[in-house]
Design an enzyme around this catalytic site. Structure first.
Site, PDB file in Angstrom:
ATOM      1  N   ARG A  70     -12.260   2.341  -7.888  1.00  0.00           N
ATOM      2  CA  ARG A  70     -11.420   3.489  -8.266  1.00  0.00           C
ATOM      3  C   ARG A  70     -11.832   3.998  -9.647  1.00  0.00           C
ATOM      4  NH1 ARG A  70      -5.537   2.622  -5.578  1.00  0.00           N
ATOM      5  NH2 ARG A  70      -6.338   1.786  -3.620  1.00  0.00           N
ATOM      6  N   SER A 127     -10.735  -6.958  -4.746  1.00  0.00           N
ATOM      7  CA  SER A 127     -12.055  -6.976  -5.399  1.00  0.00           C
ATOM      8  C   SER A 127     -12.782  -5.654  -5.158  1.00  0.00           C
ATOM      9  CB  SER A 127     -12.878  -8.169  -4.900  1.00  0.00           C
ATOM     10  OG  SER A 127     -12.847  -8.260  -3.496  1.00  0.00           O
ATOM     11  N   GLU A 128     -12.278  -4.840  -4.233  1.00  0.00           N
ATOM     12  CA  GLU A 128     -12.869  -3.513  -3.993  1.00  0.00           C
ATOM     13  C   GLU A 128     -12.170  -2.413  -4.800  1.00  0.00           C
ATOM     14  OE1 GLU A 128     -12.129  -5.634  -1.249  1.00  0.00           O
ATOM     15  OE2 GLU A 128     -14.213  -6.290  -1.345  1.00  0.00           O
ATOM     16  N   ASN A 129     -11.018  -2.738  -5.370  1.00  0.00           N
ATOM     17  CA  ASN A 129     -10.289  -1.700  -6.110  1.00  0.00           C
ATOM     18  C   ASN A 129     -10.979  -1.288  -7.415  1.00  0.00           C
ATOM     19  OD1 ASN A 129      -7.013  -2.858  -5.016  1.00  0.00           O
ATOM     20  ND2 ASN A 129      -8.171  -1.092  -4.291  1.00  0.00           N
ATOM     21  N   TRP A 130     -11.991  -2.049  -7.851  1.00  0.00           N
ATOM     22  CA  TRP A 130     -12.790  -1.646  -9.029  1.00  0.00           C
ATOM     23  C   TRP A 130     -13.516  -0.339  -8.767  1.00  0.00           C
ATOM     24  CZ3 TRP A 130     -11.495  -4.285 -13.161  1.00  0.00           C
ATOM     25  CH2 TRP A 130     -11.138  -5.625 -13.043  1.00  0.00           C
ATOM     26  N   ASP A 148       0.828  -1.209   0.000  1.00  0.00           N
ATOM     27  CA  ASP A 148       0.000   0.000   0.000  1.00  0.00           C
ATOM     28  C   ASP A 148       0.867   1.265   0.000  1.00  0.00           C
ATOM     29  OD1 ASP A 148      -2.346   1.420  -0.015  1.00  0.00           O
ATOM     30  OD2 ASP A 148      -2.738   1.195   2.127  1.00  0.00           O
ATOM     31  N   GLU A 164       1.708 -13.636  12.412  1.00  0.00           N
ATOM     32  CA  GLU A 164       2.272 -12.431  13.034  1.00  0.00           C
ATOM     33  C   GLU A 164       2.018 -11.268  12.079  1.00  0.00           C
ATOM     34  OE1 GLU A 164       3.763 -12.223  16.095  1.00  0.00           O
ATOM     35  OE2 GLU A 164       3.050 -14.286  16.313  1.00  0.00           O
TER      36      GLU A 164
END
Ligand code: IPE
Ligand code: IPE
Ligand code: MG
Length: 227
Positions: free
Chosen positions: A67, A62-65, A16, A194
């Site tokens: 943008r 799958s949420e980056n669509w 990110d 971790e």
């Protein structure tokens, strides 16, 4: 359990901060993504030497669509370019490529390129798993549905149908850029992983940063609920 000599076999990274990297340099976001690909390339070249069996990279959720279309296009084009330019390096470095997520839902030409790359890297001795069109809740739902068609739904049967079923258990999850959330990445697999959240923006993340993360992991005490 003494943890002094424990070595991570499977590390996953939420890559990110490309956009913020570009913004700080007054560059277009696409430039941040391009530099992000260069950071990936360096890790691909070195992950065998770091002793990793698997490095899993979150590249597109799958949420980056959500943008804007231009940014999604830029990301897809970078993917096309990267596969073309780097496939031979994957083969030369004995990397086995694996894709997790609903990647069959990407553009047909990308699906075709990925199928070719998967076939040509299948003999590799360590794995780079790239999460494309990946969302962990969707992955778990798909796995549970498959498990249900085959018999009893148990944690084991779900685990056997996850996209990551053939990978070693996740040891360490890293997120760059200072955000402290999972953003729908490897929710199931992180049960006892971790975690390490670092402020470095993804394009600035180097092999040395990964080595530091592995050293950090080596000193942690894992309990898995025992004592
Ligand atoms: C990560 O960088 C790359 C992808 C999500 C594809 P971002 O584009 O999310 O960068 P920030 O979070 O806006 O800085
Ligand atoms: C997660 O980063 C997805 C990838 C790194 C590919 P995002 O930038 O999409 O996550 P949020 O929106 O900040 O949670
Ligand atoms: Mg982001």
């Amino acid at each position: 359990m003494s943890s002094e000599s424990q070595r991570a076999k499977h590390v996953a990274i939420i890559m990110d901060g490309n956009g913020r990297w570009a913004k700080r340099k007054l560059l277009p976001r696409a430039m941040g993504h391009q530099r992000g690909v260069e950071a990936v390339r360096e890790l691909v070249r070195n992950c065998g030497d770091l002793g990793l069996e698997c490095l899993t990279l979150y590249a597109f959720s799958s949420e980056n669509w959500k943008r804007d279309e231009q940014e999604v296009d830029d990301l897809m084009n970078l993917m096309r370019k990267f596969i073309k330019s780097d496939l031979q390096e994957f083969i030369d470095n004995k990397v086995r490529l694996k894709i997790i997520g609903d990647w069959q839902g990407l553009a047909p030409d990308i699906v075709e390129m990925l199928e070719d790359a998967l076939a040509k890297t299948s003999a590799g001795d360590h794995t780079i798993a790239v999460a494309l069109n990946y969302g962990s809740q969707g992955e778990i739902a798909r796995a549970a549905a498959k498990a249900a068609t085959m018999g009893e739904v148990t944690t084991e049967s779900i685990g056997l149908h996850l996209d990551t079923a053939d990978l070693p258990p996740l040891d360490l999850l890293i997120r760059t850029s200072g955000e402290v959330r999972l953003s729908n990445f490897l929710l199931w697999q992180s049960a006892y992983a971790e975690m390490l959240f670092v402020d470095t923006l993804w394009p600035d993340f180097t092999v040395e940063h990964l080595q530091e993360a592995l050293d950090n992991f080596a000193g942690r005490e894992r309990r898995f609920g025992g004592r």
